[in-house]
Design a protein around this motif. Sequence first.
Motif, mmCIF file in Angstrom:
data_model
loop_
_atom_site.group_PDB
_atom_site.id
_atom_site.type_symbol
_atom_site.label_atom_id
_atom_site.label_comp_id
_atom_site.label_asym_id
_atom_site.label_seq_id
_atom_site.Cartn_x
_atom_site.Cartn_y
_atom_site.Cartn_z
ATOM 1 N N TRP A 104 0.903 -1.252 -0.012
ATOM 2 C CA TRP A 104 0.107 -0.243 -0.028
ATOM 3 C C TRP A 104 0.871 1.369 0.007
ATOM 4 N N GLN A 105 2.097 1.236 0.602
ATOM 5 C CA GLN A 105 2.754 2.560 0.937
ATOM 6 C C GLN A 105 3.744 2.674 -0.076
ATOM 7 N N ASP A 133 -7.132 3.707 -0.310
ATOM 8 C CA ASP A 133 -6.621 3.858 1.044
ATOM 9 C C ASP A 133 -7.408 3.019 1.909
#
Length: 441
Positions: A339-340, A412
């Motif tokens: 995700w990051q 997100d």
Amino acid sequence: MQNTNSILQPIQPSTIEPIKKRPIYARRYNRWRIRILYSIIIGYATFYFCRQNFNIAMPVLMDHFHVTKTQLGWILTAASIVYGVGKFVNGFISDKSNARIFMACGLGLVGVVTFFSGFASSITSLGILWILNNWFQSMGWPPIARMLTHWFAPKELGTKWAIGATSHQIGGAITMVLCGYLVDKYGWEMAFFVPGVVGILIAIFLFDRLRNSPDEVDLPVVEEYKEDSINPFGNQLALTTRQLLEMVFINRLMWYVCMANMCLYVVRLGIIFWAPMFLRELKGMSLSQAGWQVAAYEILGLLGGLCAGWMSDKIFLGRRGPVGLIFMIALAIMLILFWQIPAGYELLSMCAMTLAGFFVYGPQVLIGVASADFTSKQAIGTANGLASVFAYLGSALSGVCVGWIVDSSGWDGVFLFFILSAIFGGMFFALTWNASAKKST
């Protein structure tokens, strides 16, 4: 909780000379076990070939039929609910049926419905066919679970179940690569026509290759072949319907397994459903690139399943809970990393996503084995069916809920949803920490 042993009538120990001391007989048994295992892998990989084709086609379907992600999510959710209910119903039926015939018929019907899905003229007609497909898809794994527990003994079941479950990743990887190519080159319709024809042909192959249990080919029970200690849940006279249902439903360990499976499937199916789309939108990849990355996720998942099965057999001596907890926590960490990682770092993204595949497929194998451990080989279809109802409740959440989250607040929120699901799944695995086949009373 009712003591499950009270409803069983054990078979008396065999006085026949152990089969391993008769080489010709033993070789015949081994040949059949190999035949059953490779047929299971080929057969269930084909079920997947006729299931994940929809996921790789979704970005094109959205443009072709002018629908939103939420609308596609409703199809995924409805199909997942039907699949989960179907696995419970068909799991119960498979416990009373011939697994060979049941699985072959299921795949044949899947092939027919998949083929005709390529002629769909609207998203409504395609959705109806896809929901019907998922009902027939639910006829795939319950007979496999039955055959695995009849052909492989408890002390080897974790490893052999993991080998059989490689069919998920093999089928998924082939689908993502081949159907991604077919959609790009020939249109979305070919992603249904080709798998449909293959499904019908492999159904005929399964009918020829499979056998329900060793006694169909004049062989004794597998515990005698492996000289294994008799699992108190595994060898008994035929259970009545009431006994079978009591063994599954009045069993707190099965309910922990079900809840862990629901959390697991939020992540597992969420990634499978939406990866082609979020890789394109979040990471800037083409559909073909996304197909290859999801294929890599599936292939490393194959290794994760094998590793988890082996660890639970050899390191934790038949306890599935500790391995499930370890894998689910590691899965949450990999999801955070993926995700990051910013767009443009394709190699790092692929590493994080493929490692997520490794850790998501390990617990999937353990769910099935734990269901066998905590019940009986005669109730395995029903037990796996119940676990699958919860799995596809999780899958249903990863359909319309993810579509709605993306449409309303972006990706997100989706990854937070996946990460929390992985953590809660690990907690439910932890509740079965000390349980194994011989301690599940």
